[in-house]
Design a protein around this motif. Sequence first.
Motif, PDB file in Angstrom:
ATOM      1  N   LEU A  42       0.830  -1.056   0.126  1.00 40.29           N
ATOM      2  CA  LEU A  42      -0.095   0.037   0.108  1.00 40.29           C
ATOM      3  C   LEU A  42       0.756   1.005  -0.084  1.00 40.29           C
ATOM      4  O   LEU A  42       0.518   2.317  -0.685  1.00 40.29           O
ATOM      5  CB  LEU A  42      -0.979  -0.014   1.158  1.00 40.29           C
ATOM      6  CG  LEU A  42      -2.154  -0.727   1.100  1.00 40.29           C
ATOM      7  CD1 LEU A  42      -2.911  -1.010   2.510  1.00 40.29           C
ATOM      8  CD2 LEU A  42      -3.191  -0.462   0.002  1.00 40.29           C
ATOM      9  N   THR A  43       1.825   1.349   0.999  1.00 43.18           N
ATOM     10  CA  THR A  43       2.914   2.278   0.636  1.00 43.18           C
ATOM     11  C   THR A  43       3.422   2.660  -0.677  1.00 43.18           C
ATOM     12  O   THR A  43       3.563   3.723  -1.025  1.00 43.18           O
ATOM     13  CB  THR A  43       3.987   2.366   1.974  1.00 43.18           C
ATOM     14  OG1 THR A  43       3.234   2.074   3.107  1.00 43.18           O
ATOM     15  CG2 THR A  43       4.902   3.353   1.990  1.00 43.18           C
ATOM     16  N   LEU A  46       0.452   3.819  -3.025  1.00 45.03           N
ATOM     17  CA  LEU A  46      -0.167   5.107  -2.689  1.00 45.03           C
ATOM     18  C   LEU A  46       0.652   6.193  -1.841  1.00 45.03           C
ATOM     19  O   LEU A  46       0.271   7.187  -1.619  1.00 45.03           O
ATOM     20  CB  LEU A  46      -1.272   4.799  -1.505  1.00 45.03           C
ATOM     21  CG  LEU A  46      -2.507   3.892  -2.286  1.00 45.03           C
ATOM     22  CD1 LEU A  46      -3.503   3.480  -1.289  1.00 45.03           C
ATOM     23  CD2 LEU A  46      -3.222   4.626  -3.429  1.00 45.03           C
ATOM     24  N   GLY A  47       1.839   5.763  -1.581  1.00 42.42           N
ATOM     25  CA  GLY A  47       2.925   6.715  -1.038  1.00 42.42           C
ATOM     26  C   GLY A  47       3.315   8.176  -1.663  1.00 42.42           C
ATOM     27  O   GLY A  47       3.756   8.924  -0.894  1.00 42.42           O
ATOM     28  N   TRP A  53      -2.061  11.955   2.804  1.00 39.56           N
ATOM     29  CA  TRP A  53      -2.479  11.105   3.989  1.00 39.56           C
ATOM     30  C   TRP A  53      -2.260  11.576   5.246  1.00 39.56           C
ATOM     31  O   TRP A  53      -2.728  11.252   6.169  1.00 39.56           O
ATOM     32  CB  TRP A  53      -1.525   9.788   3.663  1.00 39.56           C
ATOM     33  CG  TRP A  53      -1.674   9.298   2.325  1.00 39.56           C
ATOM     34  CD1 TRP A  53      -0.565   8.988   1.274  1.00 39.56           C
ATOM     35  CD2 TRP A  53      -3.000   8.555   1.853  1.00 39.56           C
ATOM     36  NE1 TRP A  53      -1.293   8.453   0.197  1.00 39.56           N
ATOM     37  CE2 TRP A  53      -2.733   8.183   0.393  1.00 39.56           C
ATOM     38  CE3 TRP A  53      -4.144   8.663   2.380  1.00 39.56           C
ATOM     39  CZ2 TRP A  53      -3.641   7.694  -0.348  1.00 39.56           C
ATOM     40  CZ3 TRP A  53      -5.162   7.952   1.443  1.00 39.56           C
ATOM     41  CH2 TRP A  53      -4.831   7.559   0.232  1.00 39.56           C
ATOM     42  N   SER A 155      -4.713   6.047   5.726  1.00 42.15           N
ATOM     43  CA  SER A 155      -3.632   6.877   5.803  1.00 42.15           C
ATOM     44  C   SER A 155      -2.470   6.386   6.814  1.00 42.15           C
ATOM     45  O   SER A 155      -1.429   6.441   6.610  1.00 42.15           O
ATOM     46  CB  SER A 155      -3.955   8.170   6.285  1.00 42.15           C
ATOM     47  OG  SER A 155      -4.896   8.822   5.352  1.00 42.15           O
ATOM     48  N   VAL A 158      -0.699   3.832   5.055  1.00 50.93           N
ATOM     49  CA  VAL A 158       0.533   4.096   4.086  1.00 50.93           C
ATOM     50  C   VAL A 158       1.463   4.923   4.682  1.00 50.93           C
ATOM     51  O   VAL A 158       2.419   4.928   4.244  1.00 50.93           O
ATOM     52  CB  VAL A 158      -0.477   5.074   3.172  1.00 50.93           C
ATOM     53  CG1 VAL A 158       0.456   5.733   2.166  1.00 50.93           C
ATOM     54  CG2 VAL A 158      -1.545   4.425   2.104  1.00 50.93           C
TER      55      VAL A 158
END
Length: 171
Positions: A42-43, A46-47, A53, A155, A158
């Motif tokens: 996920l990081t 979506l990082g 976040w 969030s 992430v």
Amino acid sequence: PGRRNRRAIDAVLLLAAAIVVGLTAVIARSVPEHDEAVAEALTTVLGWAGALWRTAFVGLLALAAVIVLDVLVRRRWSLARDLLVGAVVLMGAGAVLGRVVESDWLPVEGHLLSSWGYPELRLAAAAAVVVIAGPELVRWARVFATWLVPLATLSAVVLGAAVPSAALGAL
């Protein structure tokens, strides 16, 4: 009177949530490598939106603080009592679950975005405030909180403040 009355489905949802928390505790304890792999994925995906976040996570904490402050300023003592009971239950359950999963009664650290263990207590506390005070909020605040709680949960994962099982356990 009547605004905070609960329906029978609320008890069913609470039971389902308790089962989910128990299952996430089992997952967190038995396969931490997979939990961390999901968080890393996920990081990675979506990082790129770090500011979004951080804003969502801190925004949920700020919203919960504003709600509590408003309850105290307006002297809504019955709602303040409900929030206090929710906080006591949350701290008790969080300490027990933290001890079972990570052998730490209360893994609280100083930095806002640090990992606090299982369950993610900041997220759980903010979600509890929103849920307890939800019937008393105006419609736009309820809708905003409905979108902000899941966004802040994502969030936390992430940003590395929680692994997915800790974030789910917090909810």
